[in-house]
Design a protein around this motif. Sequence first.
Motif, PDB file in Angstrom:
ATOM      1  N   GLY A 117       0.925  -1.115  -0.021  1.00 14.59           N
ATOM      2  CA  GLY A 117       0.110  -0.072   0.157  1.00 14.59           C
ATOM      3  C   GLY A 117       0.909   1.110  -0.115  1.00 14.59           C
ATOM      4  N   GLY A 118       2.087   1.090  -0.126  1.00  9.18           N
ATOM      5  CA  GLY A 118       2.993   2.471  -0.261  1.00  9.18           C
ATOM      6  C   GLY A 118       3.643   2.728   1.007  1.00  9.18           C
ATOM      7  N   GLU A 119       4.609   3.761   0.862  1.00 10.97           N
ATOM      8  CA  GLU A 119       5.603   4.028   1.975  1.00 10.97           C
ATOM      9  C   GLU A 119       4.615   4.401   3.085  1.00 10.97           C
ATOM     10  N   GLU A 120       3.596   5.296   2.852  1.00 11.41           N
ATOM     11  CA  GLU A 120       2.956   5.995   3.962  1.00 11.41           C
ATOM     12  C   GLU A 120       2.270   4.865   4.762  1.00 11.41           C
ATOM     13  N   THR A 121       1.540   3.936   4.192  1.00  9.36           N
ATOM     14  CA  THR A 121       0.890   3.011   4.854  1.00  9.36           C
ATOM     15  C   THR A 121       1.842   2.227   5.777  1.00  9.36           C
ATOM     16  N   ILE A 122       3.146   1.654   5.307  1.00 16.20           N
ATOM     17  CA  ILE A 122       4.269   0.970   6.018  1.00 16.20           C
ATOM     18  C   ILE A 122       4.661   2.041   7.137  1.00 16.20           C
ATOM     19  N   LEU A 123       4.838   3.138   6.879  1.00 13.83           N
ATOM     20  CA  LEU A 123       5.352   4.075   7.762  1.00 13.83           C
ATOM     21  C   LEU A 123       4.256   4.313   9.187  1.00 13.83           C
ATOM     22  N   ASP A 124       3.034   4.429   8.569  1.00 12.40           N
ATOM     23  CA  ASP A 124       2.259   4.385   9.714  1.00 12.40           C
ATOM     24  C   ASP A 124       2.151   3.262  10.585  1.00 12.40           C
ATOM     25  N   ARG A 125       2.165   1.890  10.067  1.00 15.16           N
ATOM     26  CA  ARG A 125       1.989   0.989  10.900  1.00 15.16           C
ATOM     27  C   ARG A 125       3.402   0.495  11.354  1.00 15.16           C
ATOM     28  N   SER A 128       8.785   2.878  10.274  1.00 17.64           N
ATOM     29  CA  SER A 128       9.948   3.148   9.188  1.00 17.64           C
ATOM     30  C   SER A 128       9.362   2.730   7.964  1.00 17.64           C
ATOM     31  N   ILE A 129       9.857   3.205   6.901  1.00 18.29           N
ATOM     32  CA  ILE A 129       9.522   2.825   5.586  1.00 18.29           C
ATOM     33  C   ILE A 129      10.416   1.594   5.442  1.00 18.29           C
ATOM     34  N   LEU A 130      10.498   0.874   4.291  1.00 19.18           N
ATOM     35  CA  LEU A 130      11.170  -0.319   4.062  1.00 19.18           C
ATOM     36  C   LEU A 130      12.651   0.170   3.470  1.00 19.18           C
ATOM     37  N   THR A 131      13.603  -0.171   4.046  1.00 20.26           N
ATOM     38  CA  THR A 131      14.978   0.223   3.733  1.00 20.26           C
ATOM     39  C   THR A 131      16.011  -1.132   3.441  1.00 20.26           C
ATOM     40  N   THR A 132      17.171  -0.878   3.269  1.00 13.76           N
ATOM     41  CA  THR A 132      18.149  -2.034   3.371  1.00 13.76           C
ATOM     42  C   THR A 132      18.256  -2.576   4.720  1.00 13.76           C
ATOM     43  N   GLN A 133      17.990  -1.630   5.809  1.00 17.88           N
ATOM     44  CA  GLN A 133      17.870  -2.000   7.343  1.00 17.88           C
ATOM     45  C   GLN A 133      16.790  -3.203   7.546  1.00 17.88           C
ATOM     46  N   ALA A 134      15.810  -3.213   6.896  1.00 16.67           N
ATOM     47  CA  ALA A 134      14.539  -3.909   7.395  1.00 16.67           C
ATOM     48  C   ALA A 134      14.878  -5.314   7.057  1.00 16.67           C
ATOM     49  N   VAL A 135      14.334  -6.515   8.047  1.00 18.65           N
ATOM     50  CA  VAL A 135      14.452  -7.641   7.915  1.00 18.65           C
ATOM     51  C   VAL A 135      13.591  -8.170   6.994  1.00 18.65           C
ATOM     52  N   GLY A 136      12.503  -7.563   6.407  1.00 18.60           N
ATOM     53  CA  GLY A 136      11.275  -8.061   5.800  1.00 18.60           C
ATOM     54  C   GLY A 136      11.761  -8.624   4.393  1.00 18.60           C
ATOM     55  N   PRO A 137      12.423  -7.306   3.832  1.00 22.65           N
ATOM     56  CA  PRO A 137      12.784  -7.699   2.226  1.00 22.65           C
ATOM     57  C   PRO A 137      14.000  -8.612   2.370  1.00 22.65           C
ATOM     58  N   LYS A 138      14.794  -8.821   3.320  1.00 19.31           N
ATOM     59  CA  LYS A 138      15.803  -9.868   3.312  1.00 19.31           C
ATOM     60  C   LYS A 138      15.184 -11.235   3.154  1.00 19.31           C
ATOM     61  N   PHE A 193       2.677  -8.011  13.465  1.00 19.17           N
ATOM     62  CA  PHE A 193       1.697  -7.517  12.528  1.00 19.17           C
ATOM     63  C   PHE A 193       1.181  -8.790  11.928  1.00 19.17           C
ATOM     64  N   SER A 194       0.399  -9.643  12.196  1.00 14.30           N
ATOM     65  CA  SER A 194      -0.093 -10.873  11.569  1.00 14.30           C
ATOM     66  C   SER A 194      -0.354 -10.933  10.020  1.00 14.30           C
ATOM     67  N   PRO A 195      -0.999  -9.896   9.642  1.00 12.06           N
ATOM     68  CA  PRO A 195      -1.178  -9.887   8.076  1.00 12.06           C
ATOM     69  C   PRO A 195       0.033  -9.880   7.156  1.00 12.06           C
ATOM     70  N   TRP A 196       0.985  -8.904   7.557  1.00 11.03           N
ATOM     71  CA  TRP A 196       2.140  -8.900   6.794  1.00 11.03           C
ATOM     72  C   TRP A 196       3.078  -9.985   7.495  1.00 11.03           C
ATOM     73  N   ALA A 197       3.499 -10.155   8.516  1.00 13.89           N
ATOM     74  CA  ALA A 197       4.196 -11.393   8.970  1.00 13.89           C
ATOM     75  C   ALA A 197       3.868 -12.406   8.312  1.00 13.89           C
ATOM     76  N   GLU A 198       2.671 -12.944   7.989  1.00 16.77           N
ATOM     77  CA  GLU A 198       2.381 -14.102   7.464  1.00 16.77           C
ATOM     78  C   GLU A 198       2.568 -14.286   6.088  1.00 16.77           C
ATOM     79  N   ALA A 199       2.647 -13.030   5.423  1.00 13.94           N
ATOM     80  CA  ALA A 199       2.677 -13.051   3.864  1.00 13.94           C
ATOM     81  C   ALA A 199       4.356 -13.383   3.560  1.00 13.94           C
ATOM     82  N   LEU A 200       5.111 -13.180   4.673  1.00 11.25           N
ATOM     83  CA  LEU A 200       6.457 -13.184   4.741  1.00 11.25           C
ATOM     84  C   LEU A 200       7.572 -14.216   5.187  1.00 11.25           C
ATOM     85  N   ARG A 201       6.574 -14.799   6.031  1.00 12.63           N
ATOM     86  CA  ARG A 201       7.485 -15.720   7.078  1.00 12.63           C
ATOM     87  C   ARG A 201       7.723 -17.218   6.581  1.00 12.63           C
ATOM     88  N   GLY A 202       6.784 -17.605   5.446  1.00 13.30           N
ATOM     89  CA  GLY A 202       6.972 -18.906   4.866  1.00 13.30           C
ATOM     90  C   GLY A 202       6.553 -19.756   6.296  1.00 13.30           C
TER      91      GLY A 202
END
Length: 502
Positions: A117-125, A128-138, A193-202
Amino acid sequence: MRDKVTLGVDVGTSSTKGILVRPDGSVLRSTVRAHAVQRPYPGHVEMDGRVWWQEFSEIARELLVPGDVEVIAVGLSGMGPCLLLTDAHAEPLRPAILYGVDTRATEQISHLTDELGGEETILDRCGSILTTQAVGPKLAWLAANEPEIFAAGRRIFMPASWLGYQLTGQYALDLHSASQCTPMFDIEELEWFSPWAEALRGSIELPPLKWPGDVLGTVSAHAAHTTGIPLGTPVITGTIDAWSEAISVGAHEVGDLMVMYGTTMFLINTVAEPLRTRSMWGTVGAVPGTRNLAGGMATSGAITAWLRDLFGSPTYPELLAEAETAGPGAHGLLMLPYFAGERTPIMDPDARGTIAGLSLAHTRGDIYRAALEATALGVRHNVTTLVEAGGRIDRLIAVGGGAQGKLWTQIVSDVTGLPQVIPSQTIGASYGAAFLAASAIGDPDIAVWNPPSEIREPNPVLRVQYDELYALYSELYTATRSVSHTLAAQEHRLASDTKERP
């Protein structure tokens, strides 16, 4: 009579440090194990997680050999946020992917930002926005590029949680570290945050969450045999090294800004309430009830070490003396410190290091001075961004190996215009981990443990000169960004061709 001590161990980018601290905060002894990261491909920065436990065990054995101490608690910290993926038996499946200096997941950052949903949605939840620091993209990168390994993954660790598991058998992660697992953590609710964690954790089991100073468990029989730490000794959960550094100097009151002088430069500002900006990281603090706005430069001490190697390995005191002789402005040199891309505030993994103004008249002292000034200019850029985002700076406290000498900290104060508190102990994260361990079983006072030793005041005479240099610093990045990105693309393309060549 044996000394009662807490053991603090920190796994850093270039070494693992261990320290024994008495109840009054005095250091009994310490030791270090140097190590190196692996860079198998441009933008990839990794380390074998097994090394963390090996070095911890060696350090514990060395510090406890005399038998003149009684370890009453163990504190842990480590670089992060990192991603160590293991199987169901906590055996590493591949080397750990390190924090924001690893820039491999840029494509996943872009795709996830759009999908969620874009940077603002992620930032609000997430804060931080997604950057190289974040674990999710890794995690997303592993799923896309190493699907068999990702499918076998069952648990994730960072250095502190990995050591904690090896010591106690307990699987958990501290809340601060979790807050850097963007986009899987809700910074307001302080839970996954289950909705986004479930999509990434396998098939990965997300760890239960604790505060860094909570007792994770006690030393198991196997760990006691391996390390020499007594069976049943309490072990705290621990956290990321920069936040343990902040603990080591008591920088967790609203208005405190910790600046960590290390292989990378890190800044943590304690704020009254969660603040959000695309240019910094909003996180949970290391102390219950605290929130931070944080920044990190991809290189600082790494540049000075690189220069030292290029110069034929003179001693650091020699280089610092030459840099001091060079004087403010380094005889007309200006450096951008983006030798591994840059994290905050520009969030540009394809930025590159630049040295402008070179002539045949310049010396290695000039270049070394320009490197120190480049990191100071980067600190000023971060400080300016923090304040613009709503942060407040009442007190700046320096910590880390680079804070031990005078020149570097003086340059940072001169460039930023901010005085710095230099604490009695600048050991950093291992000392903070030892303090958290002591706090888990008692009520120590960090002001007693680590009082200020001096204040580094800015030189007002240099203000105009450094204001002008900062303006040029900002202009230089804008002017060279396109060229740097083109060169970075060439670097990646050439490395890819070499990797694929039989």
